[in-house]
Design a protein around this motif. Structure first.
Motif, PDB file in Angstrom:
ATOM      1  N   ASP A   3       0.882  -1.168   0.000  1.00 59.04           N
ATOM      2  CA  ASP A   3       0.000   0.000   0.000  1.00 59.04           C
ATOM      3  C   ASP A   3       0.918   1.214   0.000  1.00 59.04           C
ATOM      4  O   ASP A   3       1.379   1.661   1.053  1.00 59.04           O
ATOM      5  N   ALA A   4       1.207   1.712  -1.197  1.00 58.78           N
ATOM      6  CA  ALA A   4       2.136   2.830  -1.322  1.00 58.78           C
ATOM      7  C   ALA A   4       1.589   4.080  -0.658  1.00 58.78           C
ATOM      8  O   ALA A   4       2.351   4.905  -0.148  1.00 58.78           O
ATOM      9  N   ALA A   5       0.261   4.233  -0.649  1.00 63.50           N
ATOM     10  CA  ALA A   5      -0.333   5.419  -0.028  1.00 63.50           C
ATOM     11  C   ALA A   5      -0.093   5.432   1.470  1.00 63.50           C
ATOM     12  O   ALA A   5       0.172   6.476   2.064  1.00 63.50           O
ATOM     13  N   ALA A   6      -0.169   4.260   2.104  1.00 66.22           N
ATOM     14  CA  ALA A   6       0.032   4.169   3.547  1.00 66.22           C
ATOM     15  C   ALA A   6       1.481   3.888   3.917  1.00 66.22           C
ATOM     16  O   ALA A   6       1.862   4.008   5.081  1.00 66.22           O
ATOM     17  N   GLY A   7       2.290   3.470   2.930  1.00 63.87           N
ATOM     18  CA  GLY A   7       3.679   3.143   3.211  1.00 63.87           C
ATOM     19  C   GLY A   7       3.867   1.789   3.869  1.00 63.87           C
ATOM     20  O   GLY A   7       4.868   1.557   4.543  1.00 63.87           O
ATOM     21  N   THR A   8       2.908   0.875   3.644  1.00 62.81           N
ATOM     22  CA  THR A   8       2.952  -0.433   4.301  1.00 62.81           C
ATOM     23  C   THR A   8       3.079  -1.559   3.286  1.00 62.81           C
ATOM     24  O   THR A   8       2.724  -1.410   2.115  1.00 62.81           O
ATOM     25  N   VAL A   9       3.563  -2.714   3.764  1.00 64.28           N
ATOM     26  CA  VAL A   9       3.710  -3.891   2.915  1.00 64.28           C
ATOM     27  C   VAL A   9       3.123  -5.101   3.634  1.00 64.28           C
ATOM     28  O   VAL A   9       3.149  -5.187   4.861  1.00 64.28           O
ATOM     29  N   SER A  10       2.607  -6.049   2.830  1.00 61.58           N
ATOM     30  CA  SER A  10       2.052  -7.304   3.351  1.00 61.58           C
ATOM     31  C   SER A  10       2.417  -8.450   2.412  1.00 61.58           C
ATOM     32  O   SER A  10       1.539  -9.102   1.845  1.00 61.58           O
ATOM     33  N   PRO A  11       3.716  -8.722   2.233  1.00 59.54           N
ATOM     34  CA  PRO A  11       4.103  -9.743   1.254  1.00 59.54           C
ATOM     35  C   PRO A  11       3.513 -11.107   1.607  1.00 59.54           C
ATOM     36  O   PRO A  11       3.608 -11.566   2.749  1.00 59.54           O
ATOM     37  N   VAL A  12       2.919 -11.760   0.616  1.00 62.12           N
ATOM     38  CA  VAL A  12       2.300 -13.058   0.843  1.00 62.12           C
ATOM     39  C   VAL A  12       3.317 -14.048   1.399  1.00 62.12           C
ATOM     40  O   VAL A  12       2.994 -14.868   2.264  1.00 62.12           O
ATOM     41  N   ASN A  13       4.562 -13.968   0.913  1.00 61.20           N
ATOM     42  CA  ASN A  13       5.571 -14.941   1.308  1.00 61.20           C
ATOM     43  C   ASN A  13       6.421 -14.508   2.502  1.00 61.20           C
ATOM     44  O   ASN A  13       7.437 -15.121   2.799  1.00 61.20           O
ATOM     45  N   VAL A  14       5.998 -13.440   3.196  1.00 62.68           N
ATOM     46  CA  VAL A  14       6.629 -13.037   4.467  1.00 62.68           C
ATOM     47  C   VAL A  14       5.488 -12.880   5.477  1.00 62.68           C
ATOM     48  O   VAL A  14       4.979 -11.779   5.704  1.00 62.68           O
ATOM     49  N   PRO A  15       5.050 -13.979   6.086  1.00 59.78           N
ATOM     50  CA  PRO A  15       3.810 -13.955   6.889  1.00 59.78           C
ATOM     51  C   PRO A  15       3.814 -12.960   8.047  1.00 59.78           C
ATOM     52  O   PRO A  15       2.751 -12.449   8.423  1.00 59.78           O
ATOM     53  N   ALA A  16       4.978 -12.656   8.619  1.00 58.22           N
ATOM     54  CA  ALA A  16       5.012 -11.765   9.777  1.00 58.22           C
ATOM     55  C   ALA A  16       4.768 -10.305   9.410  1.00 58.22           C
ATOM     56  O   ALA A  16       4.470  -9.490  10.286  1.00 58.22           O
ATOM     57  N   TRP A  17       4.914  -9.975   8.138  1.00 59.24           N
ATOM     58  CA  TRP A  17       4.681  -8.603   7.709  1.00 59.24           C
ATOM     59  C   TRP A  17       3.266  -8.481   7.148  1.00 59.24           C
ATOM     60  O   TRP A  17       3.002  -8.860   6.007  1.00 59.24           O
ATOM     61  N   ARG A  18       2.378  -7.972   7.944  1.00 63.99           N
ATOM     62  CA  ARG A  18       1.019  -7.667   7.504  1.00 63.99           C
ATOM     63  C   ARG A  18       0.726  -6.228   7.885  1.00 63.99           C
ATOM     64  O   ARG A  18       0.651  -5.888   9.068  1.00 63.99           O
ATOM     65  N   GLY A  19       0.616  -5.378   6.859  1.00 61.33           N
ATOM     66  CA  GLY A  19       0.479  -3.947   7.127  1.00 61.33           C
ATOM     67  C   GLY A  19       1.714  -3.378   7.809  1.00 61.33           C
ATOM     68  O   GLY A  19       1.611  -2.420   8.589  1.00 61.33           O
ATOM     69  N   PHE A  20       2.876  -3.921   7.496  1.00 58.38           N
ATOM     70  CA  PHE A  20       4.105  -3.484   8.165  1.00 58.38           C
ATOM     71  C   PHE A  20       4.507  -2.097   7.669  1.00 58.38           C
ATOM     72  O   PHE A  20       4.595  -1.869   6.462  1.00 58.38           O
ATOM     73  N   PRO A  21       4.787  -1.162   8.587  1.00 58.03           N
ATOM     74  CA  PRO A  21       5.060   0.234   8.192  1.00 58.03           C
ATOM     75  C   PRO A  21       6.491   0.411   7.686  1.00 58.03           C
ATOM     76  O   PRO A  21       7.313   1.123   8.275  1.00 58.03           O
ATOM     77  N   LEU A  22       6.787  -0.175   6.549  1.00 61.71           N
ATOM     78  CA  LEU A  22       8.164  -0.235   6.057  1.00 61.71           C
ATOM     79  C   LEU A  22       8.721   1.141   5.729  1.00 61.71           C
ATOM     80  O   LEU A  22       9.894   1.426   6.008  1.00 61.71           O
ATOM     81  N   VAL A  23       7.918   2.000   5.121  1.00 62.01           N
ATOM     82  CA  VAL A  23       8.430   3.327   4.749  1.00 62.01           C
ATOM     83  C   VAL A  23       8.857   4.101   5.991  1.00 62.01           C
ATOM     84  O   VAL A  23       9.950   4.692   6.021  1.00 62.01           O
ATOM     85  N   ASP A  24       8.042   4.103   7.031  1.00 66.69           N
ATOM     86  CA  ASP A  24       8.406   4.814   8.263  1.00 66.69           C
ATOM     87  C   ASP A  24       9.680   4.239   8.872  1.00 66.69           C
ATOM     88  O   ASP A  24      10.553   4.978   9.336  1.00 66.69           O
ATOM     89  N   ARG A  25       9.788   2.909   8.870  1.00 61.99           N
ATOM     90  CA  ARG A  25      10.946   2.274   9.490  1.00 61.99           C
ATOM     91  C   ARG A  25      12.224   2.553   8.697  1.00 61.99           C
ATOM     92  O   ARG A  25      13.292   2.757   9.275  1.00 61.99           O
ATOM     93  N   VAL A  26      12.127   2.561   7.375  1.00 60.52           N
ATOM     94  CA  VAL A  26      13.304   2.871   6.562  1.00 60.52           C
ATOM     95  C   VAL A  26      13.656   4.343   6.684  1.00 60.52           C
ATOM     96  O   VAL A  26      14.839   4.701   6.830  1.00 60.52           O
ATOM     97  N   ARG A  27      12.666   5.206   6.646  1.00 57.33           N
ATOM     98  CA  ARG A  27      12.950   6.641   6.743  1.00 57.33           C
ATOM     99  C   ARG A  27      13.697   6.966   8.038  1.00 57.33           C
ATOM    100  O   ARG A  27      14.590   7.831   8.061  1.00 57.33           O
ATOM    101  N   ALA A  28      13.362   6.267   9.113  1.00 53.15           N
ATOM    102  CA  ALA A  28      14.025   6.526  10.395  1.00 53.15           C
ATOM    103  C   ALA A  28      15.505   6.164  10.370  1.00 53.15           C
ATOM    104  O   ALA A  28      16.272   6.631  11.223  1.00 53.15           O
ATOM    105  N   ARG A  29      15.913   5.362   9.384  1.00 51.68           N
ATOM    106  CA  ARG A  29      17.307   4.924   9.305  1.00 51.68           C
ATOM    107  C   ARG A  29      18.109   5.666   8.248  1.00 51.68           C
ATOM    108  O   ARG A  29      19.316   5.393   8.098  1.00 51.68           O
TER     109      ARG A  29
END
Length: 325
Positions: A85-111
């Protein structure tokens, strides 16, 4: 970290790119001409918890940040397996079960010290790469497909990639081409992916009587080798996959008047085993005058497509790099 041997240290427009999938997390520093100057890579701990997966991403970023070129990085691009979801900055890869609505953009921006961060799906990243440096270069309207474990895609419309509001536009894998076909994990029925993805090609061939050779390769690559050798069940599986892809491509061309379809991903490595029936079937489905000139060609950016596409998105001055609530 691997630094490419040839680069111009005076080049401008440097991007940090991440390509996140179920098996690997790749990173690179890419200049404004599409040259990859520095690389880093970690395996994806896909079955671990969310923070362990993020730790692998952070490790790749830290390795890139150790390069003397890091200070010239203007923006960060992420191409991720989806859904995204590019609008929300989140990812939910089917093949990475632990990431559901994971706020990847925020977490990367912080680094990355406040640098702008742009997120796109892997199909959109491949499309951006092929339009920038690959087979779709010079085309204003194009469809690009990734045919691998799944079937993804993206669009170029009016001369620029068109990700759509959430970053998923062009996801051809979940167009239904068989109204009475097998149920798809997406919830639909008879989707292109359910017929044309690598695992489904192998499943179809096995059900029709094909058996792996002495090497035991039961993947789509093994089916392709058997098809080249004339095995009828293997050829039938690829013919059916080609028919599904042709139907989806023709529907897209009818709707959007794309002029070229670029096909990449592991299944495209079958070469003419896939492309010969695909071109033949496309002539049966793309019958309207404005769809007949449609070309179908192999992708040319290869395994670097995700990194190049993420960099292209990051360096696009028109990109929306900030998530919205």
């Amino acid at each position: 970290m691997h630094t490419e041997p040839e680069h111009d240290p005076a080049a401008t427009g440097l991007a940090a790119a991440l390509d996140i999938g179920g098996t690997k997390i790749a990173g690179a520093l890419v200049d404004g001409t599409g040259r990859i100057l520095v690389r880093a890579r970690r395996p994806t701990p896909a079955r671990e918890d969310a923070e362990t997966v993020m730790g692998a991403v952070a490790s790749v970023l830290d390795e890139l940040a150790g390069s003397p070129l890091w200070g010239r990085v203007e923006a960060v691009g992420i191409g991720s397996a989806g859904p995204v979801d590019a609008a929300a900055g989140t990812v939910s890869p089917v093949n990475v079960p632990a990431w559901r609505g994971f706020p990847l953009v925020d977490r990367v921006r912080a680094r990355v010290a406040g640098r702008p961060v742009c997120l796109v799906g892997d199909g959109v990243a491949m499309t951006a790469a092929e339009h920038w440096r690959g087979a779709a270069r010079g085309y204003d309207d194009a469809l690009c497909l990734v045919v691998s474990t799944g079937v993804g895609g993206g669009l170029v419309l009016g001369g620029r990639p068109h990700p759509g509001p959430t970053g998923n536009a062009g996801h051809i894998g979940h167009i239904s081409v068989d109204l009475d076909g097998d149920p798809c994990p997406c919830g639909g029925r008879g989707c292109v992916e359910r017929i044309a993805s690598g695992p489904n090609i192998a499943r179809r061939a096995l059900a029709a009587g094909w058996r792996p050779g002495p090497d035991g390769d039961a993947t789509a690559a093994g089916v392709a080798a058997a098809a080249r050798a004339g095995d009828p069940a293997a050829r039938g599986a690829y013919d059916r996959a080609a028919r599904a892809l042709a139907a989806g491509i023709a529907a897209t061309a009818t709707l959007l008047e794309v002029r070229i379809a670029v096909v990449g991903g592991g299944v495209a490595g079958a070469g003419e085993v896939l492309f010969a029936p695909l071109r033949r079937e496309l002539r049966r489905y793309a019958t309207l005058p404005f769809t007949r000139p449609l070309e179908v060609v192999p992708a040319t950016t290869g395994t670097d497509a995700g990194l190049l596409g993420a960099a292209a998105a990051a360096l696009d001055p028109r990109a929306d790099r900030a998530p919205r609530a």
